[in-house]
Design a protein around this motif. Structure first.
Motif, PDB file in Angstrom:
ATOM      1  N   ARG A 240       0.842  -1.198   0.000  1.00 23.22           N
ATOM      2  CA  ARG A 240       0.000   0.000   0.000  1.00 23.22           C
ATOM      3  C   ARG A 240       0.869   1.237   0.000  1.00 23.22           C
ATOM      4  N   ASP A 241       0.339   2.261  -0.610  1.00 21.96           N
ATOM      5  CA  ASP A 241       0.985   3.569  -0.645  1.00 21.96           C
ATOM      6  C   ASP A 241       0.019   4.522   0.046  1.00 21.96           C
ATOM      7  N   ARG A 242       0.328   4.831   1.278  1.00 20.53           N
ATOM      8  CA  ARG A 242      -0.615   5.658   2.048  1.00 20.53           C
ATOM      9  C   ARG A 242      -0.673   7.084   1.519  1.00 20.53           C
ATOM     10  N   THR A 243       0.399   7.527   0.896  1.00 17.20           N
ATOM     11  CA  THR A 243       0.384   8.894   0.371  1.00 17.20           C
ATOM     12  C   THR A 243      -0.590   9.017  -0.799  1.00 17.20           C
ATOM     13  N   ARG A 244      -0.816   7.906  -1.477  1.00 17.16           N
ATOM     14  CA  ARG A 244      -1.729   7.898  -2.619  1.00 17.16           C
ATOM     15  C   ARG A 244      -3.062   7.233  -2.289  1.00 17.16           C
ATOM     16  N   ASN A 245      -3.221   6.779  -1.050  1.00 16.86           N
ATOM     17  CA  ASN A 245      -4.443   6.060  -0.670  1.00 16.86           C
ATOM     18  C   ASN A 245      -4.719   4.895  -1.614  1.00 16.86           C
ATOM     19  N   THR A 246      -3.685   4.171  -1.948  1.00 18.44           N
ATOM     20  CA  THR A 246      -3.803   3.092  -2.940  1.00 18.44           C
ATOM     21  C   THR A 246      -3.219   1.801  -2.393  1.00 18.44           C
ATOM     22  N   VAL A 247      -3.916   0.712  -2.657  1.00 16.64           N
ATOM     23  CA  VAL A 247      -3.448  -0.617  -2.314  1.00 16.64           C
ATOM     24  C   VAL A 247      -3.182  -1.374  -3.605  1.00 16.64           C
ATOM     25  N   TYR A 248      -2.088  -2.101  -3.653  1.00 14.31           N
ATOM     26  CA  TYR A 248      -1.684  -2.817  -4.862  1.00 14.31           C
ATOM     27  C   TYR A 248      -1.743  -4.324  -4.654  1.00 14.31           C
ATOM     28  N   LEU A 249      -1.990  -5.008  -5.732  1.00 16.75           N
ATOM     29  CA  LEU A 249      -1.882  -6.461  -5.750  1.00 16.75           C
ATOM     30  C   LEU A 249      -0.933  -6.821  -6.886  1.00 16.75           C
ATOM     31  N   GLN A 250       0.274  -7.207  -6.530  1.00 14.92           N
ATOM     32  CA  GLN A 250       1.268  -7.616  -7.514  1.00 14.92           C
ATOM     33  C   GLN A 250       1.148  -9.116  -7.707  1.00 14.92           C
ATOM     34  N   MET A 251       0.878  -9.519  -8.938  1.00 13.09           N
ATOM     35  CA  MET A 251       0.693 -10.931  -9.256  1.00 13.09           C
ATOM     36  C   MET A 251       1.782 -11.375 -10.216  1.00 13.09           C
ATOM     37  N   SER A 252       2.408 -12.492  -9.916  1.00 13.73           N
ATOM     38  CA  SER A 252       3.456 -13.018 -10.773  1.00 13.73           C
ATOM     39  C   SER A 252       3.222 -14.510 -10.997  1.00 13.73           C
ATOM     40  N   SER A 253       3.962 -15.050 -11.961  1.00 14.70           N
ATOM     41  CA  SER A 253       3.819 -16.471 -12.313  1.00 14.70           C
ATOM     42  C   SER A 253       2.346 -16.833 -12.496  1.00 14.70           C
ATOM     43  N   LEU A 254       1.659 -16.016 -13.253  1.00 15.97           N
ATOM     44  CA  LEU A 254       0.215 -16.191 -13.402  1.00 15.97           C
ATOM     45  C   LEU A 254      -0.106 -17.489 -14.121  1.00 15.97           C
ATOM     46  N   LYS A 255      -1.220 -18.087 -13.686  1.00 10.73           N
ATOM     47  CA  LYS A 255      -1.683 -19.352 -14.241  1.00 10.73           C
ATOM     48  C   LYS A 255      -3.052 -19.138 -14.889  1.00 10.73           C
ATOM     49  N   LEU A 256      -3.425 -20.074 -15.734  1.00 13.60           N
ATOM     50  CA  LEU A 256      -4.731 -19.974 -16.388  1.00 13.60           C
ATOM     51  C   LEU A 256      -5.849 -19.852 -15.354  1.00 13.60           C
ATOM     52  N   GLU A 257      -5.701 -20.568 -14.256  1.00 17.28           N
ATOM     53  CA  GLU A 257      -6.755 -20.567 -13.228  1.00 17.28           C
ATOM     54  C   GLU A 257      -6.821 -19.276 -12.423  1.00 17.28           C
ATOM     55  N   ASP A 258      -5.907 -18.353 -12.681  1.00 15.55           N
ATOM     56  CA  ASP A 258      -5.990 -17.036 -12.042  1.00 15.55           C
ATOM     57  C   ASP A 258      -6.956 -16.106 -12.776  1.00 15.55           C
ATOM     58  N   THR A 259      -7.472 -16.559 -13.909  1.00 19.82           N
ATOM     59  CA  THR A 259      -8.446 -15.768 -14.653  1.00 19.82           C
ATOM     60  C   THR A 259      -9.687 -15.554 -13.802  1.00 19.82           C
ATOM     61  N   ALA A 260     -10.040 -14.288 -13.594  1.00 24.94           N
ATOM     62  CA  ALA A 260     -11.166 -13.955 -12.723  1.00 24.94           C
ATOM     63  C   ALA A 260     -11.377 -12.448 -12.739  1.00 24.94           C
ATOM     64  N   ILE A 261     -12.483 -12.035 -12.156  1.00 27.81           N
ATOM     65  CA  ILE A 261     -12.678 -10.625 -11.849  1.00 27.81           C
ATOM     66  C   ILE A 261     -12.121 -10.420 -10.446  1.00 27.81           C
ATOM     67  N   TYR A 262     -11.265  -9.446 -10.311  1.00 22.31           N
ATOM     68  CA  TYR A 262     -10.628  -9.158  -9.035  1.00 22.31           C
ATOM     69  C   TYR A 262     -11.279  -7.921  -8.411  1.00 22.31           C
ATOM     70  N   TYR A 263     -11.645  -8.066  -7.152  1.00 22.73           N
ATOM     71  CA  TYR A 263     -12.303  -6.995  -6.414  1.00 22.73           C
ATOM     72  C   TYR A 263     -11.451  -6.570  -5.224  1.00 22.73           C
ATOM     73  N   CYS A 264     -11.463  -5.285  -4.946  1.00 22.03           N
ATOM     74  CA  CYS A 264     -10.907  -4.838  -3.687  1.00 22.03           C
ATOM     75  C   CYS A 264     -12.066  -4.410  -2.781  1.00 22.03           C
ATOM     76  N   ALA A 265     -11.821  -4.511  -1.497  1.00 21.38           N
ATOM     77  CA  ALA A 265     -12.870  -4.230  -0.533  1.00 21.38           C
ATOM     78  C   ALA A 265     -12.253  -3.681   0.740  1.00 21.38           C
ATOM     79  N   ALA A 266     -13.021  -2.870   1.434  1.00 17.36           N
ATOM     80  CA  ALA A 266     -12.582  -2.307   2.703  1.00 17.36           C
ATOM     81  C   ALA A 266     -13.305  -3.010   3.841  1.00 17.36           C
ATOM     82  N   ALA A 267     -12.524  -3.462   4.804  1.00 21.85           N
ATOM     83  CA  ALA A 267     -13.098  -4.176   5.938  1.00 21.85           C
ATOM     84  C   ALA A 267     -13.613  -3.207   7.000  1.00 21.85           C
ATOM     85  N   LEU A 268     -14.415  -3.728   7.888  1.00 19.35           N
ATOM     86  CA  LEU A 268     -14.933  -2.913   8.972  1.00 19.35           C
ATOM     87  C   LEU A 268     -13.876  -2.628  10.025  1.00 19.35           C
TER      88      LEU A 268
END
Length: 122
Positions: free
Chosen positions: A70-98
């Motif tokens: 996360r970069d708090r200065t930008r209020n942004t959270v990142y998901l770095q994905m590597s060695s991707l596989k066919l089964e990683d195909t999906a819609i990716y959602y971010c969410a804020a917890a309580l």
């Protein structure tokens, strides 16, 4: 709390991709998590990060390939994905917890972004 996921696209198997989650108006009390949903499957936990403390939690099946930051200065959270596989195909959602701590419990996430599609090709 407003969340905007971006960065999805088409990538070849074995490749890398970085998703971003612009988390406007989140507070230090909101952990941010990533989930994904493949066609015909339930939404599953990918990983999460505490907003201030930098603690992370990952789905065991993705640990080592996916990294959340996360970069708090930008209020942004990142998901770095590597060695991707066919089964990683999906819609990716971010969410804020309580609460402030990372959690894999989907019920504890109140605010959801619209999702970004990741397609891994052979």
């Amino acid at each position: 709390v407003q969340l905007q996921a971006s960065g999805g696209g088409l990538v070849q198997a074995g490749g890398s991709l970085r998703l971003s989650c612009a988390a406007g108006r989140t507070s230090s009390n909101n952990a941010v998590g990533w989930f994904r949903q493949a066609p015909g499957k339930e939404r599953e936990f990918v990983g999460s990060i505490s907003w201030n403390g930098g603690r992370t939690d990952y789905n065991d099946s993705m640990k080592g390939r996916f990294t959340i930051g996360r970069d708090r200065t930008r209020n942004t959270v990142y998901l770095q994905m590597s060695s991707l596989k066919l089964e990683d195909t999906a819609i990716y959602y971010c969410a804020a917890a309580l609460g402030p701590q990372p959690t894999s419990d989907r019920r504890l996430y109140r605010y959801w972004g619209q999702g970004t599609l990741v397609t891994v090709s052979s």
